[in-house]
Design an enzyme around this catalytic site. Structure first.
Site, PDB file in Angstrom:
ATOM      1  CB  ALA A 229      -0.959  -0.024   1.181  1.00  0.00           C
ATOM      2  NE  ARG A 230       0.526   5.824  -1.756  1.00  0.00           N
ATOM      3  CZ  ARG A 230       0.164   5.173  -2.868  1.00  0.00           C
ATOM      4  NH1 ARG A 230       0.481   3.898  -2.994  1.00  0.00           N
ATOM      5  NH2 ARG A 230      -0.500   5.791  -3.818  1.00  0.00           N
ATOM      6  CG  ASP A 254       5.878  -3.462  -4.054  1.00  0.00           C
ATOM      7  OD1 ASP A 254       6.915  -3.832  -4.627  1.00  0.00           O
ATOM      8  OD2 ASP A 254       4.980  -2.800  -4.623  1.00  0.00           O
ATOM      9  CD  GLU A 259       8.425   3.733  -2.593  1.00  0.00           C
ATOM     10  OE1 GLU A 259       8.132   4.062  -3.776  1.00  0.00           O
ATOM     11  OE2 GLU A 259       7.676   3.047  -1.888  1.00  0.00           O
ATOM     12  CG  HIS A 278       5.985   1.634  -5.265  1.00  0.00           C
ATOM     13  ND1 HIS A 278       5.862   2.868  -4.674  1.00  0.00           N
ATOM     14  CD2 HIS A 278       4.715   1.239  -5.548  1.00  0.00           C
ATOM     15  CE1 HIS A 278       4.579   3.215  -4.603  1.00  0.00           C
ATOM     16  NE2 HIS A 278       3.863   2.235  -5.134  1.00  0.00           N
TER      17      HIS A 278
END
Length: 318
Positions: A229-230, A254, A259, A278
């Site tokens: 998700a985040r 992920d 990032e 991601h």
């Protein structure tokens, strides 16, 4: 004719999205996002721009305020936490997302992470690459309990896949439905009972650091956290402590706070934590749908009729 800025990293001059915008009479300026960008560079790129298709580009109040021509922004994805929607509304800028556009891709990827964690696929492959022949056993998903935090399109897509593997599915959400294959419950119960906890909720002030030290302490010592998700949903320092001390077994991430992952991130080199780049929603099919959907939404928004704006009604009311 409007000038449109495109920062989504997989969209390029001359592609289908570019042609759709050109057919609608718009000109494009491409500045693909490849990581953290100096806000001044983004402000310069927005000079004279009326519409923008963005990936995870942070559109802060300062950046939006320095783009007086901007009228519409479309995220080529499902979230809008990278955009200061309150500032955009105040400035009369419509902000749109593409709900559900990559839900199937994220659902399949989530199952991939569950399998990777259960069978320790990454450590095994790395061991072989290093010249070893690791033979440690993994676990089966059948009979395990999966807890879904959030019940949006991607979480709903996970349910039948998890059930096909023989998993019991719990979910915590403010909008439960009558799906008989899911047991809806509170977050505390979900954390206590789940073998795998998968995050699918939006990032809001309420959910920021939702998975903190207390939440991690509630989980089983054999449990694995999955996040597609985040990144800021998770307290990364607390997660590192929890995994290294055996509070939980591990994490498949992920998404992360910053990032690309910084070289000095505490998440690096932690046995039991695997970080990906991601990519949950990044299939060829989802990318095409997101690009085309973003182009069509931006054309509509620039014409004054956005279809999936999160704030157009507030602009009109104001």
């Amino acid at each position: 004719m409007a000038l449109v800025l495109i920062t989504t990293d997989h969209l390029r001059p001359g592609d289908e999205v570019d042609l759709l915008l050109a057919e609608a009479g718009h000109r494009t300026r491409h500045l693909p996002g490849t990581g953290v960008r100096d806000p001044a560079e983004l402000v310069a790129a927005l000079d004279g721009v009326e519409g923008a298709v963005i990936g995870t580009e942070p559109l802060t109040a300062a950046v939006l305020g320095a783009a007086p021509a901007l009228r519409a922004v479309v995220r080529s994805g499902v979230g809008h936490d990278s955009v200061d929607v309150e500032a955009a509304t105040r400035l009369g800028i419509s902000v749109s997302t593409l709900p559900g556009v990559n839900a199937n891709a994220v659902a399949e990827y989530t199952l991939g992470l569950l399998i990777a964690a259960a069978r320790r696929l990454v450590p095994l492959a790395l061991g072989v690459a290093e010249g070893r022949w690791p033979r440690g056993s993994g676990r089966e998903l059948r009979g395990a309990t999966l807890g879904l935090v959030g019940y949006g399109a991607s979480a709903r897509g996970v349910v039948p896949l998890a059930r096909a593997f023989g998993m019991t599915v719990l979910c915590t959400t403010s909008v439960p439905d009558d799906d008989p294959s899911v047991r809806f419950t509170d977050l505390g119960t979900l954390l206590r009972e789940s073998d795998y906890v998968s995050l699918h909720t939006a990032l809001t002030p309420r959910t920021r650091r939702l998975v903190d030290e207390d939440a991690l302490a509630t989980m089983k010592p054999t449990a694995v956290l999955v996040n597609t998700a985040r990144g800021p949903l998770v307290d990364e320092a607390a997660l590192v402590r929890a995994v290294t001390t055996g509070v939980i077994a591990g994490a498949e991430l992920d998404v992360v706070d910053v990032e690309p992952l910084p070289a000095d991130s505490p998440l690096r080199g932690v046995d039991g934590i695997t970080v990906y780049s991601h990519m949950a929603g990044q299939t060829a099919e989802a990318r095409r749908a997101a690009g085309v959907g973003a182009a069509r939404e931006l054309v509509a928004a620039l014409a004054g009729a956005p279809r999936s704006s999160v704030n157009a009604h507030l602009i009109t009311a104001g």
